[in-house]
Design a protein around this motif. Structure first.
Motif, PDB file in Angstrom:
ATOM      1  N   SER A  99      25.600  12.084  -5.925  1.00 40.04           N
ATOM      2  CA  SER A  99      24.458  11.613  -6.069  1.00 40.04           C
ATOM      3  C   SER A  99      24.227   9.971  -5.943  1.00 40.04           C
ATOM      4  O   SER A  99      25.180   9.322  -5.792  1.00 40.04           O
ATOM      5  CB  SER A  99      24.026  11.862  -7.399  1.00 40.04           C
ATOM      6  OG  SER A  99      24.425  10.968  -8.386  1.00 40.04           O
ATOM      7  N   GLY A 100      22.894   9.553  -5.843  1.00 41.33           N
ATOM      8  CA  GLY A 100      22.893   8.108  -5.805  1.00 41.33           C
ATOM      9  C   GLY A 100      23.420   7.157  -6.653  1.00 41.33           C
ATOM     10  O   GLY A 100      24.136   6.247  -6.417  1.00 41.33           O
ATOM     11  N   GLY A 101      23.224   7.598  -7.758  1.00 43.65           N
ATOM     12  CA  GLY A 101      23.904   7.082  -9.050  1.00 43.65           C
ATOM     13  C   GLY A 101      25.332   7.171  -8.945  1.00 43.65           C
ATOM     14  O   GLY A 101      26.108   6.035  -9.235  1.00 43.65           O
ATOM     15  N   GLN A 108      26.745   4.682  -6.263  1.00 46.79           N
ATOM     16  CA  GLN A 108      26.760   3.145  -6.711  1.00 46.79           C
ATOM     17  C   GLN A 108      27.883   2.831  -7.618  1.00 46.79           C
ATOM     18  O   GLN A 108      28.415   1.872  -7.607  1.00 46.79           O
ATOM     19  CB  GLN A 108      25.544   2.842  -7.368  1.00 46.79           C
ATOM     20  CG  GLN A 108      24.269   2.516  -6.191  1.00 46.79           C
ATOM     21  CD  GLN A 108      24.767   1.437  -5.277  1.00 46.79           C
ATOM     22  OE1 GLN A 108      25.465   1.536  -4.495  1.00 46.79           O
ATOM     23  NE2 GLN A 108      23.965   0.172  -5.710  1.00 46.79           N
ATOM     24  N   THR A 119      20.499  -1.468  -7.722  1.00 49.48           N
ATOM     25  CA  THR A 119      19.835  -0.356  -8.283  1.00 49.48           C
ATOM     26  C   THR A 119      18.278  -0.025  -7.286  1.00 49.48           C
ATOM     27  O   THR A 119      17.514   0.651  -7.939  1.00 49.48           O
ATOM     28  CB  THR A 119      19.509  -0.460  -9.520  1.00 49.48           C
ATOM     29  OG1 THR A 119      18.423  -1.561  -9.932  1.00 49.48           O
ATOM     30  CG2 THR A 119      20.817  -0.804 -10.476  1.00 49.48           C
ATOM     31  N   LEU A 137      17.329   3.579  -6.563  1.00 50.11           N
ATOM     32  CA  LEU A 137      17.604   4.279  -7.725  1.00 50.11           C
ATOM     33  C   LEU A 137      16.413   4.519  -8.702  1.00 50.11           C
ATOM     34  O   LEU A 137      15.664   3.448  -9.043  1.00 50.11           O
ATOM     35  CB  LEU A 137      18.649   4.057  -8.528  1.00 50.11           C
ATOM     36  CG  LEU A 137      20.302   3.831  -7.786  1.00 50.11           C
ATOM     37  CD1 LEU A 137      21.089   3.208  -8.814  1.00 50.11           C
ATOM     38  CD2 LEU A 137      20.649   5.186  -7.128  1.00 50.11           C
ATOM     39  N   ASP A 138      16.129   5.621  -9.149  1.00 54.12           N
ATOM     40  CA  ASP A 138      15.269   5.896 -10.180  1.00 54.12           C
ATOM     41  C   ASP A 138      15.669   5.016 -11.520  1.00 54.12           C
ATOM     42  O   ASP A 138      16.740   4.560 -11.717  1.00 54.12           O
ATOM     43  CB  ASP A 138      14.872   7.317 -10.676  1.00 54.12           C
ATOM     44  CG  ASP A 138      16.177   7.873 -11.332  1.00 54.12           C
ATOM     45  OD1 ASP A 138      16.459   7.758 -12.531  1.00 54.12           O
ATOM     46  OD2 ASP A 138      17.009   8.761 -10.731  1.00 54.12           O
ATOM     47  N   THR A 159      18.587   6.255 -13.696  1.00 58.22           N
ATOM     48  CA  THR A 159      19.830   6.081 -13.052  1.00 58.22           C
ATOM     49  C   THR A 159      20.307   4.489 -12.993  1.00 58.22           C
ATOM     50  O   THR A 159      21.483   4.144 -12.962  1.00 58.22           O
ATOM     51  CB  THR A 159      19.857   6.861 -11.846  1.00 58.22           C
ATOM     52  OG1 THR A 159      19.397   8.196 -11.863  1.00 58.22           O
ATOM     53  CG2 THR A 159      21.212   6.639 -11.017  1.00 58.22           C
ATOM     54  N   SER A 160      19.457   3.789 -12.707  1.00 54.92           N
ATOM     55  CA  SER A 160      19.413   2.286 -12.714  1.00 54.92           C
ATOM     56  C   SER A 160      19.861   2.199 -13.807  1.00 54.92           C
ATOM     57  O   SER A 160      20.930   1.017 -14.006  1.00 54.92           O
ATOM     58  CB  SER A 160      17.964   1.598 -12.461  1.00 54.92           C
ATOM     59  OG  SER A 160      18.224   0.182 -12.508  1.00 54.92           O
TER      60      SER A 160
END
Length: 264
Positions: A181-183, A186, A207, A210-211, A214-215
């Motif tokens: 996932s994006g998180g 990162q 971030t 990211l939403d 998640t940020s």
């Protein structure tokens, strides 16, 4: 519904109680009277009331000291010079004038090979898109800076693997970036930034893709792990929620520092 986490003034180790011991440099990063102009033409011009164009450089005399273990968010509108400042502090760009000192060493006096070594060994980087290599599994993406520095592969992978549990990534070591996932991606990028035991971690809009929930999770990991290692953290962001995780917020406008706020 998931709720965002409220950033503390200094994030305790908490969930990272088993983080590996990664001692960082005890150096300070110091900028003195930094000026940056691009090429021979002004970067941009502002019109004065009398109609005379006034040159506004990318950096117009910036003084900034970042202490060991301190986290600093650099904020400002587009074109304020915040990303240029990060690149100059990291030795990616050489300023037109002024100095950047890392542990007392003037970056401008270092040769190209020395600056490359410094960026690989003393500094860590987290970018907005992570910039992971898609063909490598996560653990090898993290280990890559060590292997480029000619660390034995088995040792590099072992050190990289030790960062996965404190970052909440245990079991994902063999996944490729496209399977994360994006998180998660990162957090892999954070592990890569920390694996070389840097003195400073530079994060450019870490971030931005990211939403909000998640940020907050990414910033929790980034600030707590850098604090645990003793590394300084410099974050460029436009997001007040991201900046709130740092111990100091520096605001820029027109290539200068407009204000600085130390959080309790």
């Amino acid at each position: 519904m998931a709720q965002t986490q409220t950033p503390p003034s200094r994030m305790p180790l908490g969930a990272h109680a088993h983080a590996p011991d990664l001692p960082a440099s005890d150096g300070h990063l110091v900028a003195r009277a930094l000026v940056m102009r691009y090429g021979s033409e002004p970067r941009r011009a502002d019109e004065r009331a009398d109609g005379v164009a006034v040159d506004v450089p990318a950096l117009g005399g910036v003084d900034l000291t970042i202490a060991a273990g301190e986290s600093v968010a650099v904020m400002g509108p587009s074109g304020s010079g915040k990303t240029t400042l990060l690149h100059v502090l990291a030795g990616i760009l050489q300023p037109t004038g002024g100095q950047v000192l890392w542990s007392g060493r003037d970056l401008a006096r270092l040769g190209d090979a020395e600056r490359t070594r410094l960026r690989r060994e003393d500094f860590g980087f987290v970018f907005q898109q992570g910039m992971l290599l898609p063909e490598l599994p996560a653990v090898e993406n993290v280990a890559l800076p060590l292997m480029l520095a000619r660390t034995r592969r088995s040792k590099a992978v072992a050190r990289a693997t030790a960062l996965f549990e404190p970052l909440g990534l245990a079991g994902l070591e063999r996944r490729r970036p496209g399977e994360l996932s994006g998180g998660q991606a990162q957090r892999v990028a954070i592990a890569r930034a920390l694996v070389g035991r840097p003195g400073v971690v530079f994060a450019d809009e870490p971030t931005g893709a990211l939403d909000q929930v998640t940020s907050a999770e990414v910033m929790r990991h980034l600030t707590s792990l850098t604090a645990h290692t003793g590394a300084s953290l410099v974050v460029v962001t436009h997001d007040e929620n991201v900046a709130a995780w740092c111990s100091r917020i520096v605001r820029m406008r027109d290539g200068r520092i407009e204000s600085a706020e130390v959080r309790a």
